[in-house]
Design an enzyme around this catalytic site. Structure first.
Site, PDB file in Angstrom:
ATOM      1  N   ARG A   1       0.845  -1.026   0.260  1.00  0.00           N
ATOM      2  CA  ARG A   1       0.032  -0.160  -0.166  1.00  0.00           C
ATOM      3  C   ARG A   1       0.851   1.247  -0.157  1.00  0.00           C
ATOM      4  O   ARG A   1       0.757   2.342   0.801  1.00  0.00           O
ATOM      5  CB  ARG A   1      -0.915   0.245   1.226  1.00  0.00           C
ATOM      6  CG  ARG A   1      -2.036  -0.954   1.147  1.00  0.00           C
ATOM      7  CD  ARG A   1      -2.838  -1.125   0.059  1.00  0.00           C
ATOM      8  NE  ARG A   1      -3.306  -2.317  -0.095  1.00  0.00           N
ATOM      9  CZ  ARG A   1      -3.040  -3.263  -0.529  1.00  0.00           C
ATOM     10  NH1 ARG A   1      -1.836  -3.219  -1.359  1.00  0.00           N
ATOM     11  NH2 ARG A   1      -3.521  -4.424  -0.472  1.00  0.00           N
TER      12      ARG A   1
ATOM     13  N   SER B   1     -10.509  -0.248   3.633  1.00  0.00           N
ATOM     14  CA  SER B   1      -9.772  -0.440   4.762  1.00  0.00           C
ATOM     15  C   SER B   1      -9.093   1.064   5.677  1.00  0.00           C
ATOM     16  O   SER B   1      -8.639   1.436   4.497  1.00  0.00           O
ATOM     17  CB  SER B   1      -8.741  -1.394   4.711  1.00  0.00           C
ATOM     18  OG  SER B   1      -9.049  -2.777   4.301  1.00  0.00           O
TER      19      SER B   1
ATOM     20  N   GLU C   1      -4.358   3.660   6.478  1.00  0.00           N
ATOM     21  CA  GLU C   1      -4.231   3.597   4.903  1.00  0.00           C
ATOM     22  C   GLU C   1      -5.069   4.753   4.226  1.00  0.00           C
ATOM     23  O   GLU C   1      -4.704   5.311   3.381  1.00  0.00           O
ATOM     24  CB  GLU C   1      -4.888   2.239   4.700  1.00  0.00           C
ATOM     25  CG  GLU C   1      -4.922   2.006   3.226  1.00  0.00           C
ATOM     26  CD  GLU C   1      -5.418   0.364   2.814  1.00  0.00           C
ATOM     27  OE1 GLU C   1      -5.116  -0.279   3.738  1.00  0.00           O
ATOM     28  OE2 GLU C   1      -5.961   0.433   1.912  1.00  0.00           O
TER      29      GLU C   1
HETATM   30  C1  LIG Z   1     -15.346  -0.356  -0.862  1.00  0.00           C
HETATM   31  C2  LIG Z   1     -13.969  -0.276  -0.829  1.00  0.00           C
HETATM   32  C3  LIG Z   1     -13.113  -1.425  -1.037  1.00  0.00           C
HETATM   33  C4  LIG Z   1     -11.922  -1.043  -1.348  1.00  0.00           C
HETATM   34  N1  LIG Z   1     -10.859  -2.312  -1.153  1.00  0.00           N
HETATM   35  C5  LIG Z   1      -9.720  -1.900  -1.382  1.00  0.00           C
HETATM   36  C6  LIG Z   1      -8.855  -3.106  -1.686  1.00  0.00           C
HETATM   37  O1  LIG Z   1      -9.073  -4.219  -1.619  1.00  0.00           O
HETATM   38  N2  LIG Z   1      -7.408  -2.837  -1.767  1.00  0.00           N
HETATM   39  C7  LIG Z   1      -7.155  -1.558  -1.905  1.00  0.00           C
HETATM   40  O2  LIG Z   1      -5.593  -1.552  -2.218  1.00  0.00           O
HETATM   41  N3  LIG Z   1      -7.640  -0.510  -1.642  1.00  0.00           N
HETATM   42  C8  LIG Z   1      -9.119  -0.808  -1.585  1.00  0.00           C
HETATM   43  N4  LIG Z   1      -9.773   0.245  -1.409  1.00  0.00           N
HETATM   44  C9  LIG Z   1      -9.257   1.704  -1.238  1.00  0.00           C
HETATM   45  C10 LIG Z   1      -9.183   2.459  -2.585  1.00  0.00           C
HETATM   46  O3  LIG Z   1     -10.280   2.054  -3.512  1.00  0.00           O
HETATM   47  C11 LIG Z   1      -7.863   2.335  -3.225  1.00  0.00           C
HETATM   48  O4  LIG Z   1      -6.807   2.616  -2.409  1.00  0.00           O
HETATM   49  C12 LIG Z   1      -7.726   3.064  -4.626  1.00  0.00           C
HETATM   50  O5  LIG Z   1      -6.839   2.644  -5.294  1.00  0.00           O
HETATM   51  C13 LIG Z   1      -7.777   4.735  -4.382  1.00  0.00           C
HETATM   52  O6  LIG Z   1      -7.890   5.326  -5.788  1.00  0.00           O
HETATM   53  P1  LIG Z   1      -8.614   6.739  -6.036  1.00  0.00           P
HETATM   54  O7  LIG Z   1      -8.505   6.989  -7.441  1.00  0.00           O
HETATM   55  O8  LIG Z   1      -9.885   6.374  -5.251  1.00  0.00           O
HETATM   56  O9  LIG Z   1      -7.462   7.649  -5.115  1.00  0.00           O
HETATM   57  P2  LIG Z   1      -8.172   8.766  -4.283  1.00  0.00           P
HETATM   58  O10 LIG Z   1      -8.842   8.305  -3.126  1.00  0.00           O
HETATM   59  O11 LIG Z   1      -8.729   9.861  -5.061  1.00  0.00           O
HETATM   60  O12 LIG Z   1      -6.614   9.206  -3.811  1.00  0.00           O
HETATM   61  C14 LIG Z   1      -5.860   8.737  -2.934  1.00  0.00           C
HETATM   62  C15 LIG Z   1      -4.362   9.207  -2.949  1.00  0.00           C
HETATM   63  O13 LIG Z   1      -4.006   9.033  -4.214  1.00  0.00           O
HETATM   64  C16 LIG Z   1      -3.518  10.579  -4.594  1.00  0.00           C
HETATM   65  N5  LIG Z   1      -3.905  10.464  -6.186  1.00  0.00           N
HETATM   66  C17 LIG Z   1      -4.812  10.297  -6.792  1.00  0.00           C
HETATM   67  N6  LIG Z   1      -4.734  10.327  -8.050  1.00  0.00           N
HETATM   68  C18 LIG Z   1      -3.531  10.699  -8.316  1.00  0.00           C
HETATM   69  C19 LIG Z   1      -2.537  10.812  -9.341  1.00  0.00           C
HETATM   70  N7  LIG Z   1      -3.230  10.725 -10.435  1.00  0.00           N
HETATM   71  N8  LIG Z   1      -1.277  11.269  -9.500  1.00  0.00           N
HETATM   72  C20 LIG Z   1      -0.931  11.244  -8.183  1.00  0.00           C
HETATM   73  N9  LIG Z   1      -1.521  11.191  -6.799  1.00  0.00           N
HETATM   74  C21 LIG Z   1      -2.871  10.740  -7.147  1.00  0.00           C
HETATM   75  C22 LIG Z   1      -4.475  11.423  -4.045  1.00  0.00           C
HETATM   76  O14 LIG Z   1      -4.084  12.669  -3.927  1.00  0.00           O
HETATM   77  C23 LIG Z   1      -4.474  10.742  -2.673  1.00  0.00           C
HETATM   78  O15 LIG Z   1      -3.334  11.136  -1.867  1.00  0.00           O
HETATM   79  C24 LIG Z   1     -11.384   0.305  -1.115  1.00  0.00           C
HETATM   80  C25 LIG Z   1     -12.014   1.247  -1.019  1.00  0.00           C
HETATM   81  C26 LIG Z   1     -13.489   0.975  -1.118  1.00  0.00           C
HETATM   82  C27 LIG Z   1     -14.303   2.262  -0.853  1.00  0.00           C
END
Ligand SMILES: Cc1cc2nc3c(=O)[nH]c(=O)nc-3n(C[C@H](O)[C@H](O)[C@H](O)COP(=O)(O)OP(=O)(O)OC[C@H]3O[C@@H](n4cnc5c(N)ncnc54)[C@H](O)[C@@H]3O)c2cc1C
Length: 312
Positions: free
Chosen positions: A180, A231, A301
């Site tokens: 992560r 998480s 996380e």
């Molecule tokens: C129901 C549910 C289940 C989940 N299950 C998992 C799982 O099994 N495994 C897992 O790893 N995660 C899981 N997650 C967490 C999440 O979905 C992941 O971590 C996901 O990859 C985050 O992506 P995001 O685009 O939503 O990022 P955001 O939430 O929008 O951002 C997360 C971070 O990344 C940065 N960021 C976003 N885009 C960029 C970019 N283009 N360049 C640089 N920085 C950037 C943001 O500034 C922030 O710091 C889950 C979430 C939910 C709601």
């Protein structure tokens, strides 16, 4: 939070950059929590995305800017944020099948479950686990998203990164991926524009059954159709965060409209009208209680955006 008046319209055409003012961030996060973004900027090409970073740097605004992906791993302050950048680069997607692999150039704004399903249905293996992870590709790379023994780093070849307003390519090895985490996690001024993946052909029946297995595992262990950010704490070495939280009796605990999920103790859910402060109070309670009773320090996380007291 205050942000100065900046004339983005003078520097960028509407085709390059969409500008919204006072955009409610609760509509952009899976928690459905967060105050307004004073400036909400949507660059529509990689070059506009890079130029925007340069512009913000020149105006000494980069440190006050937050880069938003799918908002699925985020807790945004109720007070909102001064400047939010949310790239929209999907038109740059390119999928090129070669004799024995698929070359996939995936822009950071592409929705992960949708592209994972599309590539899996084309008969390539490696993205099955991503069909169940919400969010966009940039966020998935930052977090080195993973589940059930697979991580996004497994198939990445190179990443297009914007730093100091310049776009360049970084190899997967240089991204320093770990559980992560990646270099992007520690440097918010590195913006990901997209990444190249190499996917190998697989047995379509096996790919489909892996996707079904992953979906079943999720349905049986996680809250469904609830507003959450997945998480909230990482699993410490040799432990799972949910069982530690469960063991100290916090499963089901509520604060205002936020609750530690009765179905999965490492999820916090917004039961309807939770504030960011409610969620933050639960994060703090969990960390303190687990530390006091087990001696183990849980590492967050979920990403905090905006003014919060520091609990690390
Ligand atoms: C129901 C549910 C289940 C989940 N299950 C998992 C799982 O099994 N495994 C897992 O790893 N995660 C899981 N997650 C967490 C999440 O979905 C992941 O971590 C996901 O990859 C985050 O992506 P995001 O685009 O939503 O990022 P955001 O939430 O929008 O951002 C997360 C971070 O990344 C940065 N960021 C976003 N885009 C960029 C970019 N283009 N360049 C640089 N920085 C950037 C943001 O500034 C922030 O710091 C889950 C979430 C939910 C709601």
């Amino acid at each position: 939070m205050e942000a100065p008046e900046i004339n983005f319209e003078e520097a960028f055409s509407p085709q390059e950059l969409e500008l919204r003012r006072n955009e409610p961030l609760s509509e952009w996060t899976t928690f459905r929590i967060g105050g307004p973004a004073r400036f909400f900027l949507i660059p529509r090409t990689s070059s506009a995305f890079a130029r925007l970073q340069f512009f913000l740097l020149e105006h000494q605004l980069l440190s006050r800017t937050f880069l938003l992906g799918g908002g699925s791993n985020l807790l945004v302050s109720d007070h909102g944020l001064p400047i939010v950048v949310h790239p929209s680069l999907d038109s740059e997607l390119s999928l090129i099948p070669f004799a024995d692999f698929l070359d996939a150039w995936i822009p950071s704004s592409v929705r992960v479950p949708a592209i994972a399903r599309r590539i899996s249905e084309m008969g390539y293996t490696g993205f099955e686990f991503l069909t169940t992870i919400p969010g966009e590709m940039g966020g998935a790379i930052v977090q080195n998203a993973g589940c059930y023994g697979q991580e996004i780093r497994d198939t990445i070849v190179e990443i297009a990164v914007i730093s100091k307003g310049r776009l360049s390519l970084l190899s997967s090895a240089d991204a320093d991926f770990s559980y992560r985490s990646s270099i992007f996690k520690h440097d918010p001024d590195l913006w990901i524009a997209g990444a190249r993946f190499r996917l190998l052909p697989g047995d379509p029946a096996r790919i489909a059954s892996r996707i079904d297995e992953n979906r079943e595992k999720r349905i049986s262990s996680q809250p469904r159709n609830r507003r959450s950010a997945g998480s909230v704490f990482k699993n410490p070495d040799g432990h799972s965060a949910w069982s530690l939280i469960d063991s100290v009796g916090l499963r089901g605990t509520s604060q205002g409209g936020a609750q530690i999920s009765p179905e999965h103790a490492n999820f916090i859910v917004n039961t309807g009208n939770a504030s960011a402060d409610d969620v933050f109070a639960l994060l703090d309670l969990v960390r303190r209680t687990v530390k006091e009773r087990t001696g183990i320090t849980l590492e967050r996380e979920v990403v905090l955006a905006g003014p919060f007291p520091e609990i690390q």
